[in-house]
Design a protein around this motif. Structure first.
Motif, short mmCIF file in Angstrom:
data_model
loop_
_atom_site.label_atom_id
_atom_site.label_comp_id
_atom_site.label_asym_id
_atom_site.label_seq_id
_atom_site.Cartn_x
_atom_site.Cartn_y
_atom_site.Cartn_z
N ASP A 67 0.84 -1.20 0.00
CA ASP A 67 0.00 0.00 0.00
C ASP A 67 0.87 1.25 0.00
OD1 ASP A 67 -2.51 -1.19 -0.09
OD2 ASP A 67 -2.60 -1.46 2.08
N GLY A 68 2.03 1.17 0.68
CA GLY A 68 2.95 2.32 0.72
C GLY A 68 3.45 2.67 -0.68
N HIS A 100 0.56 -6.58 -4.91
CA HIS A 100 1.21 -6.68 -3.59
C HIS A 100 2.18 -7.86 -3.58
CE1 HIS A 100 1.88 -6.02 0.59
NE2 HIS A 100 0.92 -5.13 0.67
N ASN A 150 -4.53 8.84 2.20
CA ASN A 150 -4.79 8.25 3.52
C ASN A 150 -5.26 9.28 4.54
OD1 ASN A 150 -4.30 5.55 3.10
ND2 ASN A 150 -2.24 5.55 3.97
N GLU A 151 -4.37 10.24 4.83
CA GLU A 151 -4.69 11.18 5.90
C GLU A 151 -3.74 12.36 5.92
OE1 GLU A 151 -1.47 9.38 6.65
OE2 GLU A 151 -2.92 7.95 7.41
N THR A 184 -8.14 2.56 7.57
CA THR A 184 -7.50 1.33 8.04
C THR A 184 -6.01 1.54 8.34
OG1 THR A 184 -7.36 0.78 5.69
CG2 THR A 184 -9.07 -0.32 6.97
N SER A 219 -5.09 3.22 14.14
CA SER A 219 -4.20 3.14 15.30
C SER A 219 -4.57 4.17 16.37
CB SER A 219 -2.74 3.38 14.88
OG SER A 219 -2.34 2.39 13.96
P1 NAP Z 1 4.81 2.78 5.50
O1 NAP Z 1 5.89 2.01 6.12
O2 NAP Z 1 4.78 3.02 4.03
O3 NAP Z 1 3.40 2.19 5.93
C1 NAP Z 1 3.16 1.77 7.23
C2 NAP Z 1 2.15 0.63 7.17
O4 NAP Z 1 0.86 1.17 6.84
C3 NAP Z 1 2.49 -0.43 6.09
O5 NAP Z 1 2.28 -1.70 6.66
C4 NAP Z 1 1.47 -0.13 5.00
O6 NAP Z 1 1.10 -1.29 4.27
C5 NAP Z 1 0.29 0.33 5.83
N1 NAP Z 1 -0.72 1.11 5.11
C6 NAP Z 1 -0.54 2.16 4.28
N2 NAP Z 1 -1.72 2.61 3.83
C7 NAP Z 1 -2.67 1.80 4.40
C8 NAP Z 1 -4.09 1.76 4.33
N3 NAP Z 1 -4.78 2.64 3.62
N4 NAP Z 1 -4.73 0.81 5.06
C9 NAP Z 1 -4.06 -0.09 5.80
N5 NAP Z 1 -2.71 -0.09 5.90
C10 NAP Z 1 -2.04 0.85 5.21
O7 NAP Z 1 4.77 4.15 6.33
P2 NAP Z 1 4.98 5.67 5.92
O8 NAP Z 1 5.64 5.77 4.59
O9 NAP Z 1 5.58 6.38 7.07
O10 NAP Z 1 3.46 6.24 5.83
C11 NAP Z 1 2.54 5.75 4.95
C12 NAP Z 1 1.25 5.49 5.70
O11 NAP Z 1 1.49 4.58 6.75
C13 NAP Z 1 0.64 6.73 6.37
O12 NAP Z 1 -0.26 7.35 5.48
C14 NAP Z 1 -0.04 6.17 7.59
O13 NAP Z 1 -1.43 5.99 7.43
C15 NAP Z 1 0.58 4.81 7.80
N6 NAP Z 1 1.24 4.79 9.09
C16 NAP Z 1 0.59 4.21 10.12
C17 NAP Z 1 1.15 4.23 11.40
C18 NAP Z 1 0.41 3.61 12.52
O14 NAP Z 1 -0.58 2.92 12.26
N7 NAP Z 1 0.86 3.82 13.75
C19 NAP Z 1 2.38 4.84 11.61
C20 NAP Z 1 3.03 5.40 10.51
C21 NAP Z 1 2.43 5.39 9.26
P3 NAP Z 1 2.09 -2.01 3.21
O15 NAP Z 1 2.98 -2.87 4.03
O16 NAP Z 1 1.14 -2.78 2.34
O17 NAP Z 1 2.83 -0.92 2.46
#
Ligand code: NAP
Length: 265
Positions: free
Chosen positions: A45-46, A68, A121-122, A160, A165
């Protein structure tokens, strides 16, 4: 049809994208990253999030497809061992697509400049180390004075991800809504917030007015913007939508079950 392939750097993704490139070329597709009709991402998804931002100026004409290389994702309908099926589906393409809402973010800065972003996403506003103090208006009416680590405003497909979270609800992407979730709000006899996730209707908007300090961080999907004093952030459902080529249907709740529960044999 012109197809762009965007892959992450992992060995599995690189191997899958090489196989995809070979099969698409053999099938006569035009490959190239400039002005594609379809963008295929290989990774997770990233990776799809990165491709979305790369082609954010062409959302009206581009359809995305996610492959994926791990588990099924929320933006990824295909697995890396299904590349042959995907190429066949593309050969029979009749323009099928599904679209999802996006988040429109307008930032006004203390130096009188402004900026506009789209999020898949957000978007978040956060402060680390000290308490974030921020007035929250809904439809230009004062709602609350927030104190805590931050606030997150997400799309239905982003529900999601980080929003979940923060205790946010999982939202079906057919709903045109925005969700506001709190990140560690302070609630006591002195400070009070709603202390619950909030869903906004498609004709509503939320405005965050933080105290104008340098150490507030704004994020849009995977990007953290350079810190600068923010006067206001206004967030609403965008007019633009993201389009995905849809050759087979997977129920949203099956995806949720697969990602978070995984109880099916
Ligand atoms: P990232 O490592 O690219 O992503 C973090 C995780 O979020 C990965 O497992 C990714 O899935 C998953 N993800 C991304 N979009 C999603 C969606 N719409 N629904 C469910 N899971 C999703 O992190 P990043 O580059 O820093 O940020 C990208 C996104 O990650 C942000 O938009 C944020 O929503 C999410 N994130 C979440 C948290 C948390 O939940 N605490 C913390 C940081 C970031 P894949 O493994 O398939 O790529």
């Amino acid at each position: 049809m012109k197809i762009a392939i965007i892959s992450n750097s992992g060995a599995k993704s690189q191997a899958a994208s090489t196989a995809l490139r070979q099969q698409l070329t053999a099938a006569g597709f035009d490959l190239g990253t400039k002005q594609p009709d379809v963008v295929i991402t290989v990774g997770g998804d990233g990776t799809l999030l990165s491709a979305f931002h790369r082609y954010a100026d062409s959302l009206a004409t581009v359809r995305f497809i996610g492959v994926h290389t791990g588990h099924l994702g929320f933006y990824t309908d295909w697995r890396d061992y299904e590349i042959g099926d995907l190429v066949t589906a593309l050969q029979h393409d009749a323009g099928q697509s599904v679209s999802y809402p996006l988040l429109d973010v307008r930032a006004e800065f203390a130096d009188h400049t402004s900026a506009h972003y789209l999020a898949l996403n957000e978007a978040t506003l956060r402060r680390y180390g000290s308490t974030m103090r921020c007035d929250v208006d809904i439809r230009d009416n004062f709602f609350e004075n927030f104190r805590g680590d931050g606030l997150c405003v997400s799309t239905p497909t982003g529900s999601t991800a980080y929003s979940k979270s923060n205790g946010g609800a999982v939202i079906h992407p057919r709903l045109d809504a925005l969700q506001v979730t709190e990140i560690a709000s302070i609630n006591n006899r002195v400070f009070r917030t709603l202390a619950a996730p909030m869903l906004l209707a498609p004709d509503e908007w939320v405005t965050l007015k933080p105290e104008p300090r340098e150490d507030y961080l704004m994020t849009v999907d995977q990007f953290t913007l350079d810190p600068q004093p923010i006067v206001s952030l206004t967030l609403k459902v965008a007019q633009e939508r993201v389009h995905f080529a849809q050759y087979r249907h997977m129920h949203f709740w099956d995806r949720v079950e697969d990602a978070f529960i995984g109880a099916k044999q």
